[in-house]
Design a protein around this motif. Structure first.
Motif, PDB file in Angstrom:
ATOM      1  N   GLU A  99     -39.545   4.382-117.181  1.00 23.08           N
ATOM      2  CA  GLU A  99     -40.851   4.353-116.517  1.00 23.08           C
ATOM      3  C   GLU A  99     -41.586   5.666-116.789  1.00 23.08           C
ATOM      4  OE1 GLU A  99     -40.975   4.793-112.292  1.00 23.08           O
ATOM      5  OE2 GLU A  99     -43.037   4.111-112.160  1.00 23.08           O
ATOM      6  N   PHE A 100     -42.698   5.565-117.486  1.00 22.41           N
ATOM      7  CA  PHE A 100     -43.567   6.738-117.631  1.00 22.41           C
ATOM      8  C   PHE A 100     -44.534   6.706-116.463  1.00 22.41           C
ATOM      9  CE2 PHE A 100     -42.397   6.127-122.125  1.00 22.41           C
ATOM     10  CZ  PHE A 100     -42.046   7.431-122.467  1.00 22.41           C
ATOM     11  N   ASN A 101     -44.674   7.851-115.777  1.00 20.38           N
ATOM     12  CA  ASN A 101     -45.568   7.864-114.626  1.00 20.38           C
ATOM     13  C   ASN A 101     -46.269   9.215-114.571  1.00 20.38           C
ATOM     14  OD1 ASN A 101     -46.689   7.890-111.991  1.00 20.38           O
ATOM     15  ND2 ASN A 101     -45.213   6.313-111.388  1.00 20.38           N
ATOM     16  N   SER A 102     -47.591   9.169-114.430  1.00 21.22           N
ATOM     17  CA  SER A 102     -48.354  10.431-114.475  1.00 21.22           C
ATOM     18  C   SER A 102     -48.050  11.343-113.287  1.00 21.22           C
ATOM     19  CB  SER A 102     -49.851  10.146-114.582  1.00 21.22           C
ATOM     20  OG  SER A 102     -50.200   9.160-113.653  1.00 21.22           O
ATOM     21  N   TYR A 160     -44.948  12.087-112.365  1.00 17.44           N
ATOM     22  CA  TYR A 160     -43.690  12.816-112.592  1.00 17.44           C
ATOM     23  C   TYR A 160     -43.971  14.167-113.245  1.00 17.44           C
ATOM     24  CZ  TYR A 160     -41.413   8.301-111.751  1.00 17.44           C
ATOM     25  OH  TYR A 160     -40.993   7.123-111.212  1.00 17.44           O
ATOM     26  N   THR A 161     -43.166  15.165-112.863  1.00 17.78           N
ATOM     27  CA  THR A 161     -43.365  16.511-113.414  1.00 17.78           C
ATOM     28  C   THR A 161     -42.246  16.905-114.380  1.00 17.78           C
ATOM     29  OG1 THR A 161     -42.287  17.368-111.455  1.00 17.78           O
ATOM     30  CG2 THR A 161     -44.715  17.353-111.445  1.00 17.78           C
ATOM     31  N   GLU A 162     -41.265  16.021-114.535  1.00 16.66           N
ATOM     32  CA  GLU A 162     -40.186  16.242-115.511  1.00 16.66           C
ATOM     33  C   GLU A 162     -39.513  14.894-115.790  1.00 16.66           C
ATOM     34  OE1 GLU A 162     -37.280  18.785-113.647  1.00 16.66           O
ATOM     35  OE2 GLU A 162     -36.853  17.309-112.092  1.00 16.66           O
ATOM     36  N   ASP A 163     -38.692  14.862-116.856  1.00 15.52           N
ATOM     37  CA  ASP A 163     -37.915  13.652-117.131  1.00 15.52           C
ATOM     38  C   ASP A 163     -36.687  13.656-116.218  1.00 15.52           C
ATOM     39  OD1 ASP A 163     -39.561  12.873-119.291  1.00 15.52           O
ATOM     40  OD2 ASP A 163     -38.432  14.137-120.680  1.00 15.52           O
ATOM     41  N   THR A 164     -36.335  12.491-115.690  1.00 18.75           N
ATOM     42  CA  THR A 164     -35.065  12.391-114.954  1.00 18.75           C
ATOM     43  C   THR A 164     -34.289  11.200-115.496  1.00 18.75           C
ATOM     44  OG1 THR A 164     -36.373  11.389-113.211  1.00 18.75           O
ATOM     45  CG2 THR A 164     -35.395  13.522-112.703  1.00 18.75           C
ATOM     46  N   PHE A 165     -32.964  11.366-115.534  1.00 21.25           N
ATOM     47  CA  PHE A 165     -32.122  10.363-116.181  1.00 21.25           C
ATOM     48  C   PHE A 165     -30.920  10.032-115.298  1.00 21.25           C
ATOM     49  CE2 PHE A 165     -28.579   9.905-119.503  1.00 21.25           C
ATOM     50  CZ  PHE A 165     -28.728   8.531-119.582  1.00 21.25           C
ATOM     51  N   ASP A 191     -39.613  12.976-126.504  1.00 18.46           N
ATOM     52  CA  ASP A 191     -40.695  13.741-127.141  1.00 18.46           C
ATOM     53  C   ASP A 191     -41.196  13.042-128.408  1.00 18.46           C
ATOM     54  OD1 ASP A 191     -40.696  15.668-125.179  1.00 18.46           O
ATOM     55  OD2 ASP A 191     -39.434  17.092-126.297  1.00 18.46           O
ATOM     56  N   LEU A 192     -40.272  12.373-129.114  1.00 20.15           N
ATOM     57  CA  LEU A 192     -40.687  11.644-130.327  1.00 20.15           C
ATOM     58  C   LEU A 192     -41.623  10.495-129.955  1.00 20.15           C
ATOM     59  CD1 LEU A 192     -37.163  11.400-132.021  1.00 20.15           C
ATOM     60  CD2 LEU A 192     -39.034  12.908-132.724  1.00 20.15           C
ATOM     61  N   VAL A 193     -41.316   9.840-128.829  1.00 19.20           N
ATOM     62  CA  VAL A 193     -42.164   8.740-128.350  1.00 19.20           C
ATOM     63  C   VAL A 193     -43.515   9.308-127.882  1.00 19.20           C
ATOM     64  CG1 VAL A 193     -42.339   6.886-126.634  1.00 19.20           C
ATOM     65  CG2 VAL A 193     -40.140   7.378-127.738  1.00 19.20           C
ATOM     66  N   ARG A 194     -43.456  10.447-127.216  1.00 22.74           N
ATOM     67  CA  ARG A 194     -44.706  11.073-126.732  1.00 22.74           C
ATOM     68  C   ARG A 194     -45.574  11.555-127.893  1.00 22.74           C
ATOM     69  NH1 ARG A 194     -41.496  12.531-121.594  1.00 22.74           N
ATOM     70  NH2 ARG A 194     -40.265  13.962-122.823  1.00 22.74           N
ATOM     71  N   GLY A 226     -46.553  10.460-120.303  1.00 22.02           N
ATOM     72  CA  GLY A 226     -46.138  11.717-119.665  1.00 22.02           C
ATOM     73  C   GLY A 226     -44.630  11.794-119.520  1.00 22.02           C
ATOM     74  N   PHE A 227     -44.188  12.277-118.357  1.00 17.31           N
ATOM     75  CA  PHE A 227     -42.747  12.360-118.120  1.00 17.31           C
ATOM     76  C   PHE A 227     -42.220  10.991-117.693  1.00 17.31           C
ATOM     77  CE2 PHE A 227     -44.090  16.808-117.549  1.00 17.31           C
ATOM     78  CZ  PHE A 227     -43.272  17.376-118.513  1.00 17.31           C
ATOM     79  N   ALA A 228     -40.908  10.847-117.791  1.00 16.25           N
ATOM     80  CA  ALA A 228     -40.321   9.528-117.534  1.00 16.25           C
ATOM     81  C   ALA A 228     -39.133   9.607-116.601  1.00 16.25           C
ATOM     82  CB  ALA A 228     -39.886   8.910-118.854  1.00 16.25           C
TER      83      ALA A 228
END
Ligand code: ADP
Ligand code: DP6
Ligand code: CO
Length: 324
Positions: free
Chosen positions: A49-52, A54-59, A76-79, A86-88
């Motif tokens: 889920e990309f969401n504007s 979010y302030t960082e990626d979480t996994f 980053d390649l997708v971005r 944005g972050f996901a």
């Protein structure tokens, strides 16, 4: 873009002719081509889920929060392809032991490639997905497709991708996985193969012989020649493991129980049953055989292993989108 979400399922693949070394570690270009079989039984489901907000990626992997060391460079390649993404937040579940030589990295990055690119609003072709998955883990290049798959090594980011050799597999082939250890391996595939490339004096011979094995194995798939394919796969796997013993410092993925399984298969073969083994970067043994003969093989393996340790797998499909 505010919030965009997508989920994908990818199956693992087991290499019959192995990838074991990179000529470009950043672009993940392999030293040689490889051939694999995608399996129905083992797979990864991943939601991105990309969401504007979010302030960082979480996994989250199997509900546990994990470092994004490998995930963020991949996203980053997708971005780069869609700078609006944005972050996901990523949720993934493995239906395969993690980092045990059963190719969790293959199903993981193939699923992530499709889920992340779709969530970012990209509509990539399977070839583009294969190139993208490659950047996460080399073996993931092949998990985009089902059945028998060849990874053409290429010379650049553009021409290093997989192609399907026989996606439907309408002939009798099965793979029995003998699960010896579900623990994470001590030496990751990435570290192991790089050590071999830089220190094994046998490496040039590996490349020459693997290229020969690959052409012969593709021909064997086309002719549905299980015996020849099995012979080539077993010999290629043993050569890969011989490279590990010849590295400095040397290492091995075998455990005593791996040798027990290998001996059972060799004995069955001397009794006229068509079965061959292969091992990846881990102790687990995979047996290539026909569905017709697998009951006898399971019976023989049962003298040393529990029913839970012996898993039947059949040719599986390529990556696909699923409901969240
Ligand atoms: P394997 O033999 O299982 O492919 P590798 O050493 O090649 O072992 O890769 C294991 C690594 O793959 C893990 O340490 C983790 O970084 C990554 N991985 C495994 N499963 C997932 C997943 N579902 N999503 C993202 N990364 C994963
Ligand atoms: C022995 O694809 O796991 O399974 O590209 O560094 O992520 P990285 O390694 P990985 O290596 C797989 C090695 C193998 C053989 C194969 O799958 O071809
Ligand atoms: Co892997």
């Amino acid at each position: 873009m505010t919030s965009q979400i997508a989920s994908a399922r990818a199956h693992t693949n087991i290499a019959l002719i192995k990838y074991w070394g990179k000529k470009d570690q950043q672009l993940m270009l392999p030293m040689n081509g490889s051939l694999s079989l995608t399996l129905d039984h083992f797979y990864t489901d991943t939601t991105v889920e990309f969401n504007s907000i979010y302030t960082e990626d979480t996994f989250y992997l199997d509900q546990k929060k994990i470092e994004t060391t490998k995930i963020t460079p991949f996203l980053d390649l997708v971005r780069q392809m869609n700078p609006q993404a944005g972050f996901a937040r990523i949720y993934s579940s493995n239906h395969v032991p993690n980092a045990a030589g059963l190719a969790s990295s293959a199903s993981a990055f193939a699923a992530l490639a499709l889920a992340a690119s779709t969530a970012a609003g990209l509509n990539l072709t399977r070839r583009e997905l294969s190139r993208l998955a490659r950047r996460g883990s080399g073996s993931a290049t092949r998990s985009i497709y089902g059945g028998f798959v060849e990874w053409q090594p290429g010379t650049s980011d553009l021409d290093s991708y997989a192609i399907p050799i026989d996606e439907k597999v309408d002939w009798d082939i099965e793979m029995l996985a003998v699960i010896i250890d579900r623990q994470q391996k001590k030496i990751s595939s990435r570290t192991g193969m790089q050590r071999v490339v830089t220190t094994s004096p046998y490496y040039p011979a590996w490349i020459t012989s693997t290229n020969q094995d690959l052409s012969a194995a593709i021909q064997a798939v086309k002719e549905h020649n299980l015996q020849l394919l099995g012979q080539l796969a077993e010999s290629n796997a043993l050569r890969m493991h011989a490279l590990n013993l010849s590295a400095r410092p040397p290492f091995s993925y075998f455990e005593p129980a791996s040798l027990v399984a290998m001996e059972i298969i060799e004995k069955l073969r001397s009794e006229g049953i068509c079965c061959y083994y292969t091992l990846d970067a881990g102790p687990n043994v995979k047996v290539i055989c026909s569905k017709a003969e697998s009951p006898q093989i399971i019976r023989a393996l049962s003298t040393a292993f529990t029913p839970e340790q012996i898993v039947e797998a059949f040719p599986g499909p390529g990556v696909k989108l699923i409901e969240c």
